[in-house]
Scaffold this motif. Structure first.
Motif, PDB file in Angstrom:
ATOM      1  N   ILE A 284       8.018   3.041   7.675  1.00  0.00           N
ATOM      2  CA  ILE A 284       7.150   2.530   6.618  1.00  0.00           C
ATOM      3  C   ILE A 284       5.829   3.295   6.659  1.00  0.00           C
ATOM      4  N   ALA A 285       5.313   3.622   5.482  1.00  0.00           N
ATOM      5  CA  ALA A 285       3.960   4.187   5.348  1.00  0.00           C
ATOM      6  C   ALA A 285       3.758   5.472   6.141  1.00  0.00           C
ATOM      7  N   GLY A 286       4.825   6.232   6.346  1.00  0.00           N
ATOM      8  CA  GLY A 286       4.684   7.557   6.942  1.00  0.00           C
ATOM      9  C   GLY A 286       4.675   7.616   8.447  1.00  0.00           C
ATOM     10  N   THR A 287       4.397   6.493   9.132  1.00  0.00           N
ATOM     11  CA  THR A 287       4.318   6.531  10.597  1.00  0.00           C
ATOM     12  C   THR A 287       4.900   5.290  11.273  1.00  0.00           C
ATOM     13  N   ILE A 288       5.012   4.191  10.584  1.00  0.00           N
ATOM     14  CA  ILE A 288       5.315   2.903  11.225  1.00  0.00           C
ATOM     15  C   ILE A 288       6.814   2.709  11.374  1.00  0.00           C
ATOM     16  N   VAL A 289       7.260   2.448  12.603  1.00  0.00           N
ATOM     17  CA  VAL A 289       8.668   2.203  12.911  1.00  0.00           C
ATOM     18  C   VAL A 289       8.829   0.734  13.300  1.00  0.00           C
ATOM     19  N   PRO A 290      10.059   0.216  13.332  1.00  0.00           N
ATOM     20  CA  PRO A 290      10.246  -1.221  13.599  1.00  0.00           C
ATOM     21  C   PRO A 290       9.567  -1.731  14.865  1.00  0.00           C
ATOM     22  N   ALA A 291       9.537  -0.934  15.926  1.00  0.00           N
ATOM     23  CA  ALA A 291       8.930  -1.386  17.177  1.00  0.00           C
ATOM     24  C   ALA A 291       7.420  -1.600  17.061  1.00  0.00           C
ATOM     25  N   ASP A 292       6.807  -1.056  16.010  1.00  0.00           N
ATOM     26  CA  ASP A 292       5.354  -1.170  15.839  1.00  0.00           C
ATOM     27  C   ASP A 292       4.925  -2.496  15.212  1.00  0.00           C
ATOM     28  N   ILE A 293       5.884  -3.269  14.695  1.00  0.00           N
ATOM     29  CA  ILE A 293       5.539  -4.417  13.855  1.00  0.00           C
ATOM     30  C   ILE A 293       6.087  -5.727  14.433  1.00  0.00           C
ATOM     31  N   ARG A 294       5.253  -6.731  14.403  1.00  0.00           N
ATOM     32  CA  ARG A 294       5.695  -8.115  14.613  1.00  0.00           C
ATOM     33  C   ARG A 294       5.287  -8.892  13.370  1.00  0.00           C
ATOM     34  N   GLY A 295       6.239  -9.450  12.682  1.00  0.00           N
ATOM     35  CA  GLY A 295       5.923 -10.124  11.431  1.00  0.00           C
ATOM     36  C   GLY A 295       6.349  -9.297  10.242  1.00  0.00           C
ATOM     37  N   GLU A 296       5.466  -9.165   9.252  1.00  0.00           N
ATOM     38  CA  GLU A 296       5.814  -8.497   8.001  1.00  0.00           C
ATOM     39  C   GLU A 296       4.804  -7.400   7.679  1.00  0.00           C
ATOM     40  N   ILE A 297       5.241  -6.470   6.858  1.00  0.00           N
ATOM     41  CA  ILE A 297       4.363  -5.400   6.392  1.00  0.00           C
ATOM     42  C   ILE A 297       4.635  -5.155   4.913  1.00  0.00           C
ATOM     43  N   MET A 298       3.590  -4.970   4.146  1.00  0.00           N
ATOM     44  CA  MET A 298       3.721  -4.721   2.707  1.00  0.00           C
ATOM     45  C   MET A 298       3.225  -3.316   2.386  1.00  0.00           C
ATOM     46  N   ARG A 299       3.993  -2.333   2.826  1.00  0.00           N
ATOM     47  CA  ARG A 299       3.733  -0.938   2.516  1.00  0.00           C
ATOM     48  C   ARG A 299       5.043  -0.307   2.062  1.00  0.00           C
ATOM     49  N   ALA A 300       4.972   0.930   1.569  1.00  0.00           N
ATOM     50  CA  ALA A 300       6.156   1.566   0.998  1.00  0.00           C
ATOM     51  C   ALA A 300       7.002   2.243   2.077  1.00  0.00           C
ATOM     52  N   PRO A 301       8.338   2.136   1.977  1.00  0.00           N
ATOM     53  CA  PRO A 301       9.222   2.864   2.895  1.00  0.00           C
ATOM     54  C   PRO A 301       9.070   4.365   2.710  1.00  0.00           C
ATOM     55  N   THR A 302       9.197   5.109   3.825  1.00  0.00           N
ATOM     56  CA  THR A 302       9.074   6.563   3.763  1.00  0.00           C
ATOM     57  C   THR A 302      10.236   7.290   4.424  1.00  0.00           C
ATOM     58  N   SER A 303      11.127   6.567   5.102  1.00  0.00           N
ATOM     59  CA  SER A 303      12.317   7.196   5.649  1.00  0.00           C
ATOM     60  C   SER A 303      13.384   6.131   5.837  1.00  0.00           C
ATOM     61  N   SER A 304      14.644   6.551   5.725  1.00  0.00           N
ATOM     62  CA  SER A 304      15.731   5.582   5.852  1.00  0.00           C
ATOM     63  C   SER A 304      17.014   6.273   6.271  1.00  0.00           C
ATOM     64  N   SER A 305      17.958   5.458   6.707  1.00  0.00           N
ATOM     65  CA  SER A 305      19.335   5.907   6.869  1.00  0.00           C
ATOM     66  C   SER A 305      20.046   5.541   5.576  1.00  0.00           C
TER      67      SER A 305
END
Length: 376
Positions: free
Chosen positions: A78-99
């Motif tokens: 998310i947002a160019g740098t954020i991976v799942p391990a960086d977040i607890r809860g929710e984030i409202m930013r745009a996805p930037t990479s996916s499988s």
């Protein structure tokens, strides 16, 4: 179920859907463990009335393994740098990479019409799953994959190596290809582009094919398959199916900035209703006329009205309905966006509104052109 059973079940589902159409690619799907590319977890979307939110799904979460083998795109950054391990809860930013969803990955691999011995360039490594399928099918030494995000590339490289694949994985701008490995027999692109760069044509051998999704900032897009000619140009058709990918980062639209005053500009009756842009094909044709226009909703006097804005040119068009339901358009800036769109859509309709699969895409050193067959 074991991951081997899940791979087999995924292959069966993709075959039933028509995405898997040949034995070699079915064997690749059954061989490559997708979950190994999702060890860092993924994000799931939280649906609601407000802005789109995302929450992490860790690799030790319930049904994580099974979900890795769903035919679904799974957001990994998310947002160019954020991976799942960086977040607890929710984030409202745009996805930037996916499988990317396996059905789309496999469909593209099948549509690329690769053969034994072919040399492949992939633009956009992402999680590495698509790259692994290419390695399984053609052999690692014949696969080059370019990824612009160094962190994404590092995670893909690690996952690929852990399961025995060793392609040439390059950190860099895939929009310029990778000259050191050229020429390629096939070039496959896992991001959207506004126009196919000529560098890809120059790095593909005559008779070779390029598969790329051509997009616009109104978010109608089509998968194009181009064949490179002896004259150094490439031409082909759209394959249909309303394919969409995240846009390549250099092709992302600019921030909108300060919106125009909807009471400024010149107003006239609109020749086309704004809701023509709800139709995928019509919106794609409109993008050809106004390739740098973004479509947003503008709240004005308690109503949300469509606004098209070309930030770089400073042109805009705002549409509204009067009390009788008639559409009006107000335009400002050096170009008349809605005039151009109306002209393009009318000409397309006068030619019988041919399907996007009938359009011809041509790429030369001077750029990309998209045309449709003229009636009569």
């Amino acid at each position: 179920m074991t991951d081997k059973e899940l791979r087999r079940r995924l292959a069966e589902r993709l075959t039933e859907k028509g995405h898997l159409r040949s034995g070699p690619w079915r064997a690749a799907v059954e061989a490559v463990p997708r979950h190994e590319f999702l060890r860092g977890g993924f994000f799931e979307r939280i649906d609601g009335d407000g802005p789109t939110a995302w929450r992490p799904v860790p690799a030790d979460g319930p049904r994580w393994l099974e979900r890795c083998y769903d035919d679904e795109s799974l957001v990994t950054q998310i947002a160019g740098t954020i991976v799942p391990a960086d977040i607890r809860g929710e984030i409202m930013r745009a996805p930037t990479s996916s499988s990317t969803m396996p059905g789309l990955v496999v469909r593209m691999h099948e549509d690329l019409q690769g053969e034994d011995g072919h040399k492949i360039l992939e633009v956009g490594s992402g999680s590495g799953y698509s790259t692994a399928l290419l390695c399984e099918r053609f052999g690692s030494r014949r696969v080059t994959s370019v990824e612009v995000d160094a962190g994404v590339a590092a995670r893909a490289r690690t996952a690929l190596g852990q399961i025995g694949y060793t392609p040439d994985l390059v950190d860099g701008d895939g929009l310029v290809g990778h000259r050191d490995g050229a020429p390629y027999d096939r070039l496959s692109v896992t991001c959207g582009v506004l126009a196919v760069p000529y560098e890809w044509v120059a790095q593909t051998r005559p008779g070779g094919m390029i598969l790329a999704t051509v997009c616009g900032w109104m978010y109608s897009s089509e998968l194009a398959r181009l064949t490179v000619g002896e004259d150094g140009t490439a031409t082909g058709r759209f394959l249909g199916g309303q394919i969409s990918f995240m846009l390549a980062r250099p092709h992302q639209p600019p921030p909108l900035g300060l919106l125009p005053d909807p009471d400024a500009g010149d107003e006239r009756p609109a020749g086309l209703a704004a809701d023509v842009l709800d139709d995928w094909n019509t919106r794609f044709v409109a993008q050809l006329a106004a390739p740098r226009a973004q479509k947003v909703g503008l709240t004005h006097d308690g109503r949300t009205e469509p606004l098209l804005i070309d930030v770089a040119a400073g042109s805009w068009a705002a549409l509204r309905q009067d009390g009788g339901g008639r559409w009006l358009v107000r335009q400002g800036g050096p170009a008349r966006l809605w005039d151009d769109i109306e002209d393009h859509v009318r000409r397309w309709r006068a030619d019988g509104a041919p399907a996007l699969e009938e359009f011809t895409v041509t790429v030369t050193p001077d750029g990309q052109s998209v045309t449709w067959p003229a009636k009569g």
